[in-house]
Design a protein around this motif. Structure first.
Motif, PDB file in Angstrom:
ATOM      1  N   PRO A  68       0.802  -1.225   0.000  1.00 48.93           N
ATOM      2  CA  PRO A  68       0.000   0.000   0.000  1.00 48.93           C
ATOM      3  C   PRO A  68       0.834   1.275   0.000  1.00 48.93           C
ATOM      4  O   PRO A  68       0.441   2.272  -0.613  1.00 48.93           O
ATOM      5  N   VAL A  69       1.995   1.244   0.658  1.00 49.89           N
ATOM      6  CA  VAL A  69       2.855   2.434   0.664  1.00 49.89           C
ATOM      7  C   VAL A  69       3.352   2.723  -0.748  1.00 49.89           C
ATOM      8  O   VAL A  69       3.285   3.862  -1.229  1.00 49.89           O
ATOM      9  N   MET A  71       2.047   1.659  -3.602  1.00 45.34           N
ATOM     10  CA  MET A  71       0.907   2.022  -4.458  1.00 45.34           C
ATOM     11  C   MET A  71       0.481   3.468  -4.210  1.00 45.34           C
ATOM     12  O   MET A  71       0.178   4.202  -5.153  1.00 45.34           O
ATOM     13  N   GLY A  72       0.445   3.870  -2.940  1.00 42.22           N
ATOM     14  CA  GLY A  72       0.082   5.251  -2.625  1.00 42.22           C
ATOM     15  C   GLY A  72       1.073   6.251  -3.185  1.00 42.22           C
ATOM     16  O   GLY A  72       0.688   7.293  -3.734  1.00 42.22           O
ATOM     17  N   LEU A  73       2.358   5.946  -3.070  1.00 45.60           N
ATOM     18  CA  LEU A  73       3.367   6.851  -3.624  1.00 45.60           C
ATOM     19  C   LEU A  73       3.334   6.865  -5.153  1.00 45.60           C
ATOM     20  O   LEU A  73       3.575   7.905  -5.771  1.00 45.60           O
ATOM     21  N   TRP A  75       0.623   6.405  -6.945  1.00 49.28           N
ATOM     22  CA  TRP A  75      -0.546   7.223  -7.279  1.00 49.28           C
ATOM     23  C   TRP A  75      -0.235   8.703  -7.084  1.00 49.28           C
ATOM     24  O   TRP A  75      -0.619   9.540  -7.910  1.00 49.28           O
ATOM     25  N   LEU A  76       0.452   9.040  -5.992  1.00 47.00           N
ATOM     26  CA  LEU A  76       0.825  10.431  -5.740  1.00 47.00           C
ATOM     27  C   LEU A  76       1.731  10.966  -6.847  1.00 47.00           C
ATOM     28  O   LEU A  76       1.540  12.084  -7.334  1.00 47.00           O
ATOM     29  N   LEU A  91      -0.341   5.220 -14.239  1.00 48.35           N
ATOM     30  CA  LEU A  91      -0.098   4.568 -12.953  1.00 48.35           C
ATOM     31  C   LEU A  91       0.924   3.446 -13.116  1.00 48.35           C
ATOM     32  O   LEU A  91       1.789   3.244 -12.257  1.00 48.35           O
ATOM     33  N   SER A  98       8.807   3.884  -9.532  1.00 46.14           N
ATOM     34  CA  SER A  98       8.999   3.603  -8.106  1.00 46.14           C
ATOM     35  C   SER A  98       9.845   2.356  -7.907  1.00 46.14           C
ATOM     36  O   SER A  98      10.724   2.318  -7.038  1.00 46.14           O
ATOM     37  N   TRP A 121       8.916  14.486  -4.364  1.00 47.90           N
ATOM     38  CA  TRP A 121       8.414  13.121  -4.489  1.00 47.90           C
ATOM     39  C   TRP A 121       9.518  12.108  -4.244  1.00 47.90           C
ATOM     40  O   TRP A 121       9.312  11.119  -3.539  1.00 47.90           O
TER      41      TRP A 121
END
Length: 129
Positions: A68-69, A71-73, A75-76, A91, A98, A121
């Motif tokens: 989740p970390v 994926m969240g980054l 997405w950000l 994405l 990433s 980022w």
């Protein structure tokens, strides 16, 4: 024979290739699993199997937190930088960027990569991971 018939044949062939690729991936995973299982036979290689069994719970928890970390980054990065940089345009591209950054592939050198949002980022990603 019409264009649409040829197109359908091509699509059928592509679909069949995708099924074959999935079957080959499954076969390789089964073979790797059998290979790891047979590590238990010899005492020296049994150390690897026992280490994997001992660490399995911790690795599972790492995946639960790490996915989740990342994926969240991703997405950000896609949301904040997608319109400015091709590495974050989708994405999928953001996830790939990433992943490369996680592997310490610092490919973002150069004046076009020194935007304030990009640097922020990258620092957030490095700090979180």
């Amino acid at each position: 024979i019409t264009f649409f018939q040829v197109q359908q044949e091509v699509l059928d062939t592509v679909n069949m290739e995708q099924v074959r690729q999935l079957l080959v991936c499954a076969l390789v995973l089964v073979l790797v699993g059998r290979f790891v299982m047979f590590f238990r036979v010899h005492p020296r290689t049994a150390v690897v199997t026992s280490a994997l069994a001992t660490a399995a719970d911790d690795v599972w928890h790492l995946i639960i937190v790490f996915a989740p970390v990342v994926m969240g980054l991703a997405w950000l990065g896609n949301f904040a930088l997608g319109s400015m940089e091709a590495d974050f345009a989708t994405l999928y591209a953001s996830l790939y960027t990433s992943f490369r950054l996680f592997l310490s592939d610092f490919f973002f050198v150069g004046p076009e990569r020194e935007r304030a949002k990009s640097v922020v980022w990258y620092m957030i990603f490095a700090g979180a991971v």
